[in-house]
Design a protein around this motif. Structure first.
Motif, mmCIF file in Angstrom:
data_model
loop_
_atom_site.group_PDB
_atom_site.id
_atom_site.type_symbol
_atom_site.label_atom_id
_atom_site.label_comp_id
_atom_site.label_asym_id
_atom_site.label_seq_id
_atom_site.Cartn_x
_atom_site.Cartn_y
_atom_site.Cartn_z
ATOM 1 N N ALA A 90 -79.242 -59.481 8.448
ATOM 2 C CA ALA A 90 -78.025 -58.876 8.891
ATOM 3 C C ALA A 90 -76.908 -59.875 8.728
ATOM 4 O O ALA A 90 -75.833 -59.222 8.490
ATOM 5 N N CYS A 91 -76.972 -61.039 8.915
ATOM 6 C CA CYS A 91 -75.745 -62.215 8.850
ATOM 7 C C CYS A 91 -75.486 -62.520 7.438
ATOM 8 O O CYS A 91 -74.507 -63.023 7.341
ATOM 9 N N ALA A 92 -76.211 -61.967 6.467
ATOM 10 C CA ALA A 92 -75.843 -62.040 4.959
ATOM 11 C C ALA A 92 -74.680 -61.105 4.962
ATOM 12 O O ALA A 92 -73.618 -60.967 4.134
ATOM 13 N N ILE A 93 -74.725 -59.898 5.679
ATOM 14 C CA ILE A 93 -73.544 -58.932 5.744
ATOM 15 C C ILE A 93 -72.497 -59.312 6.735
ATOM 16 O O ILE A 93 -71.219 -59.488 6.195
ATOM 17 N N ARG A 94 -72.932 -59.946 7.829
ATOM 18 C CA ARG A 94 -71.828 -60.302 8.761
ATOM 19 C C ARG A 94 -71.018 -61.553 8.287
ATOM 20 O O ARG A 94 -69.717 -61.770 8.525
ATOM 21 N N HIS A 95 -71.665 -62.484 7.561
ATOM 22 C CA HIS A 95 -71.091 -63.774 7.157
ATOM 23 C C HIS A 95 -70.408 -63.803 5.788
ATOM 24 O O HIS A 95 -70.490 -64.797 5.043
ATOM 25 N N HIS B 294 -78.175 -70.242 6.873
ATOM 26 C CA HIS B 294 -77.345 -69.251 7.743
ATOM 27 C C HIS B 294 -76.023 -69.821 7.365
ATOM 28 O O HIS B 294 -75.579 -70.653 6.492
ATOM 29 N N SER B 295 -74.932 -69.054 8.098
ATOM 30 C CA SER B 295 -73.579 -69.403 7.959
ATOM 31 C C SER B 295 -73.344 -71.091 8.209
ATOM 32 O O SER B 295 -72.413 -71.633 7.783
ATOM 33 N N GLN B 296 -74.087 -71.486 9.077
ATOM 34 C CA GLN B 296 -73.451 -73.096 9.746
ATOM 35 C C GLN B 296 -74.522 -74.015 9.442
ATOM 36 O O GLN B 296 -74.327 -75.390 9.581
ATOM 37 N N TYR B 297 -75.772 -73.645 9.133
ATOM 38 C CA TYR B 297 -76.775 -74.620 8.879
ATOM 39 C C TYR B 297 -77.800 -74.166 7.918
ATOM 40 O O TYR B 297 -77.929 -72.723 7.475
ATOM 41 N N ALA B 298 -78.771 -75.038 7.536
ATOM 42 C CA ALA B 298 -79.997 -74.533 6.661
ATOM 43 C C ALA B 298 -81.187 -75.290 7.242
ATOM 44 O O ALA B 298 -80.997 -76.474 8.095
ATOM 45 N N GLN C 129 -88.326 -76.045 5.628
ATOM 46 C CA GLN C 129 -89.619 -76.369 6.296
ATOM 47 C C GLN C 129 -89.178 -76.741 7.762
ATOM 48 O O GLN C 129 -88.406 -76.297 8.534
ATOM 49 N N TYR C 130 -89.379 -77.896 8.072
ATOM 50 C CA TYR C 130 -89.326 -78.438 9.604
ATOM 51 C C TYR C 130 -87.874 -79.230 9.675
ATOM 52 O O TYR C 130 -87.678 -79.402 10.642
ATOM 53 N N ALA C 131 -87.190 -79.425 8.445
ATOM 54 C CA ALA C 131 -85.979 -79.985 8.451
ATOM 55 C C ALA C 131 -84.899 -79.329 8.795
ATOM 56 O O ALA C 131 -84.622 -78.187 8.332
ATOM 57 N N HIS C 132 -83.606 -79.661 9.743
ATOM 58 C CA HIS C 132 -82.542 -78.773 9.983
ATOM 59 C C HIS C 132 -81.433 -79.710 9.609
ATOM 60 O O HIS C 132 -81.123 -80.952 9.731
ATOM 61 N N PHE C 133 -80.819 -78.863 8.821
ATOM 62 C CA PHE C 133 -79.328 -79.620 8.212
ATOM 63 C C PHE C 133 -78.163 -78.751 8.789
ATOM 64 O O PHE C 133 -77.673 -77.796 7.998
ATOM 65 N N GLU C 134 -77.495 -79.430 9.838
ATOM 66 C CA GLU C 134 -76.210 -78.862 10.246
ATOM 67 C C GLU C 134 -75.172 -79.002 9.167
ATOM 68 O O GLU C 134 -75.072 -79.981 8.608
ATOM 69 N N GLY C 135 -74.316 -78.060 9.408
ATOM 70 C CA GLY C 135 -73.101 -77.975 8.530
ATOM 71 C C GLY C 135 -73.446 -77.665 6.854
ATOM 72 O O GLY C 135 -72.409 -77.866 6.165
ATOM 73 N N ILE C 136 -74.489 -77.098 6.737
ATOM 74 C CA ILE C 136 -74.614 -76.671 5.138
ATOM 75 C C ILE C 136 -74.803 -75.349 5.351
ATOM 76 O O ILE C 136 -75.704 -74.550 5.686
ATOM 77 N N GLY C 137 -73.642 -74.625 5.058
ATOM 78 C CA GLY C 137 -73.506 -73.218 5.029
ATOM 79 C C GLY C 137 -73.980 -72.370 3.778
ATOM 80 O O GLY C 137 -73.855 -72.912 2.678
ATOM 81 N N MET C 138 -74.580 -71.141 3.969
ATOM 82 C CA MET C 138 -75.134 -70.489 2.872
ATOM 83 C C MET C 138 -73.737 -70.008 1.688
ATOM 84 O O MET C 138 -74.337 -69.917 0.502
ATOM 85 N N LYS C 139 -72.748 -69.744 2.384
ATOM 86 C CA LYS C 139 -71.685 -69.354 1.621
ATOM 87 C C LYS C 139 -71.503 -70.174 0.164
ATOM 88 O O LYS C 139 -71.252 -69.842 -0.839
ATOM 89 N N ASP C 140 -71.366 -71.728 0.264
ATOM 90 C CA ASP C 140 -71.215 -72.463 -0.572
ATOM 91 C C ASP C 140 -72.609 -72.745 -1.396
ATOM 92 O O ASP C 140 -72.566 -73.027 -2.709
ATOM 93 N N LEU C 141 -73.719 -72.918 -0.589
ATOM 94 C CA LEU C 141 -75.128 -73.166 -1.078
ATOM 95 C C LEU C 141 -75.662 -72.126 -2.249
ATOM 96 O O LEU C 141 -76.350 -72.497 -3.041
ATOM 97 N N LEU C 142 -75.580 -70.873 -1.725
ATOM 98 C CA LEU C 142 -76.279 -69.802 -2.360
ATOM 99 C C LEU C 142 -75.757 -69.900 -3.978
ATOM 100 O O LEU C 142 -76.540 -69.774 -4.970
ATOM 101 N N PRO C 143 -74.758 -69.865 -4.546
ATOM 102 C CA PRO C 143 -74.271 -69.923 -5.930
ATOM 103 C C PRO C 143 -75.089 -71.022 -6.580
ATOM 104 O O PRO C 143 -75.476 -70.831 -7.693
#
Length: 573
Positions: A227-232, A317-321, A324-338
């Motif tokens: 759903a958040c692919a739509i919402r964000h 996600h919109s605010q993080y990625a 695997q086990y690693a969490h990257f805060e501040g890496i949003g999918m809007k910029d990353l996906l292309p």
């Protein structure tokens, strides 16, 4: 007063900002602390006041409007205390499911706010801020207009938060502030979402990590949309990822319709242990799962039964990625996906040729004339058209719709996470308005008889405004989802039967002219109606009562209810 003038009253400043955001409808119920502002709304060119039967329905309608009109927000206006508390359940649902809604509350004057007399609509103890504190738990940002110096900046601040976070915000407007003048200068600069830019080095590290996993996965990479692919607002970026890579794609229940379900590389709905066996096998056997916009709630994951090890799981996600086990805060999918799409295209992964199960709706061919859940959903799927807006209620309809494909361009709305019974009835009003504005097709509601009894009054608002949704009432004599959770024969799951085909007339429609009602009891009657071109045209509001077995439910609902009832431990073991 036009926005180009040097000064503008605060109420009109707010309305101009809403128009800039594409808002054309304001939902709500008038109250004495809102009436001065509502004069401005009624005189406003470009925003229409939609009076609702109650504030809860109004908040649901604002939610539905925002879900369909993805580039705008929903707006609900209520009065202080009694009105805003009635709306709060709908606002909470919008918060839960990432829907941008402005809750605008007319409150006592600034003089009264300071003096705190024992006013009506208060708790009688001087706590005028009690409702604001309550709302702070179900909105992402709050503001109170208390002076002319900060009015514009506070309005802009909460609206920016609303469109950035895709969640509700709360704004109070005292009666004596509505007509005070402020500078119109800020209106020359449109407000926009404030999405943080991804750190270049961290983003490259994340991208490299993802590509290493994909390169080592051979033809075993799948995409899981939610759903958040739509919402964000990454529907376009996700679409490019899907089309250009050719990877098999599946959706979670809350993400249904984010991917065109007639796309040849779409395989169906993945919902943990209760997924169709072919879908379950393909997703869970994949070596890499790229999840986009996941909301991993219990009903969206079949009571948390995703069988995807973290070693194979990439979450965007919109605010993080998460890789695997690693969490990257501040890496949003809007910029990353292309960038991810470009990297995968360059890799030329063999996953673009991996087989995908075909999602088909198979109509049972047995001799029964009973309209069962097994029969209903495949049959109505043949009725759907491109650009239909389809709403289902939490219960038999939301589960029944999981395994049937929707045509390309169809918009699907349901409230799986918050699951407020009656949501779909109120939300249909806002969805129908938005569908007209967005050039979409018919609005179709599938709702149980128990659910519609909570918000059925809003059918009168649909008639009043000339909207023409088609409402399918699943008459199975009570709260069927509750019966499968616990107490199938208990009286608390029973309801008073209504004369459904009289309802539109009671609410002001004229049978055969502005409305039409039907009762179908057999498969033949249902098919005949669905095949009728006049019915399919939906040029008037229609209500179809479908008589269904009392203790019948879709396969996925039965399985989910069984998992939930075990978790809830309703009875001693």
């Amino acid at each position: 007063m036009a926005a180009s003038h040097t000064n503008i009253c605060i109420g009109n400043y707010l309305l101009e900002r809403l128009k800039q955001l594409g808002v054309t409808k304001m939902f709500g119920v008038p109250g004495d602390f809102t009436l001065g502002f509502l004069d401005l709304v009624e005189d406003c060119q470009g925003i229409d006041w939609v009076g609702n039967c109650n504030e809860l329905n109004a908040s649901y309608a604002a939610d539905g409007y925002a879900r369909v009109k993805e580039t705008s927000i929903g707006v609900v206006s209520t009065t202080f205390g009694v009105g805003e508390l009635s709306a709060m359940n709908g606002i909470a649902g919008a918060f839960s499911e990432h829907v941008p809604v402005l809750h605008l509350v007319g409150v006592p004057s600034t003089v009264q706010w300071k003096a705190k007399p024992m006013l009506h609509h208060t708790l009688g103890d001087g706590r005028f801020d009690a409702y604001t504190k309550a709302s702070s738990h179900v909105t992402i940002s709050q503001a109170a207009i208390t002076n002319t110096e900060s009015a514009a900046s506070e309005i802009d601040r909460v609206l920016t938060a609303c469109i950035t976070a895709a969640r509700p915000v709360y704004l109070t407007l005292p009666t004596d502030m509505v007509y005070l003048k402020i500078s119109a200068e800020p209106l020359k600069t449109p407000i926009k979402p404030i999405w943080p830019q991804n750190n270049v080095e961290t983003e490259k590290f994340v991208l490299d990590d993802i590509m290493k996993l994909i390169a080592g996965a051979g033809d075993q990479v799948v995409i899981l949309a939610d759903a958040c692919a739509i919402r964000h607002h990454v529907r376009m970026e996700l679409g490019e990822l899907i089309q250009k890579t050719g990877f098999p794609v599946y959706a979670a229940p809350m993400g249904k319709s984010v991917v065109g379900e007639d796309y040849e590389r779409y395989g169906g709905i993945y919902v943990g242990s209760i997924s169709h066996p072919d879908v379950k096998e393909k997703v869970e056997s994949a070596k890499v799962v790229i999840s986009v916009g996941a909301i991993k709630s219990d009903f969206n994951t079949a009571n948390f039964t995703y069988n995807i090890p973290e070693m194979k799981y990439i979450e965007l996600h919109s605010q993080y990625a998460k890789v695997q086990y690693a969490h990257f805060e501040g890496i949003g999918m809007k910029d990353l996906l292309p960038k991810l799409t470009a990297s995968i295209v360059a890799l030329n992964s063999p996953s673009k040729n991996a087989p995908v199960p075909k999602l088909e709706a198979v109509i049972p061919q047995d001799a029964s004339q009973e309209v069962t859940q097994e029969y209903l959903w495949p049959r109505v799927s043949k009725f759907f058209q491109s650009k239909d807006v389809i709403l289902t209620e939490t219960g038999t309809s939301s589960f029944g719709m999981l395994d049937v494909p929707l045509p390309s361009g169809a918009v699907y709305l349901t409230q799986i996470l918050y699951g407020s019974i009656g949501w779909a009835g109120g939300s249909t009003l806002g969805a129908a308005f938005a569908a007209k504005e967005c050039g979409l097709g018919r609005t179709l509601l599938f709702i149980g008889d128990g659910s519609l009894q909570l918000t059925g009054q809003e059918l009168s608002s649909m008639i009043r405004h000339g909207l023409t949704p088609t409402i399918f009432v699943l008459n199975n004599d009570g709260y069927v989802i509750e019966r499968f959770l616990h107490g199938p024969t208990r009286k608390y799951n029973d309801i008073q039967p209504w004369r459904w085909t009289s309802l539109l007339n009671v609410f002001g429609g004229e049978e055969g002219k502005t409305c039409k009602s039907y009762t179908v009891r057999t498969r033949t009657e249902l098919s005949t109606l669905l095949d009728d071109p006049a019915f399919a045209k939906s040029d008037k509001i229609q209500l179809v009562e479908i008589i269904m077995p009392r203790l019948d439910a879709p396969r996925s609902l039965k399985a989910t209810a069984d998992l939930s009832s075990k978790s809830n431990k309703y009875a001693p073991t």
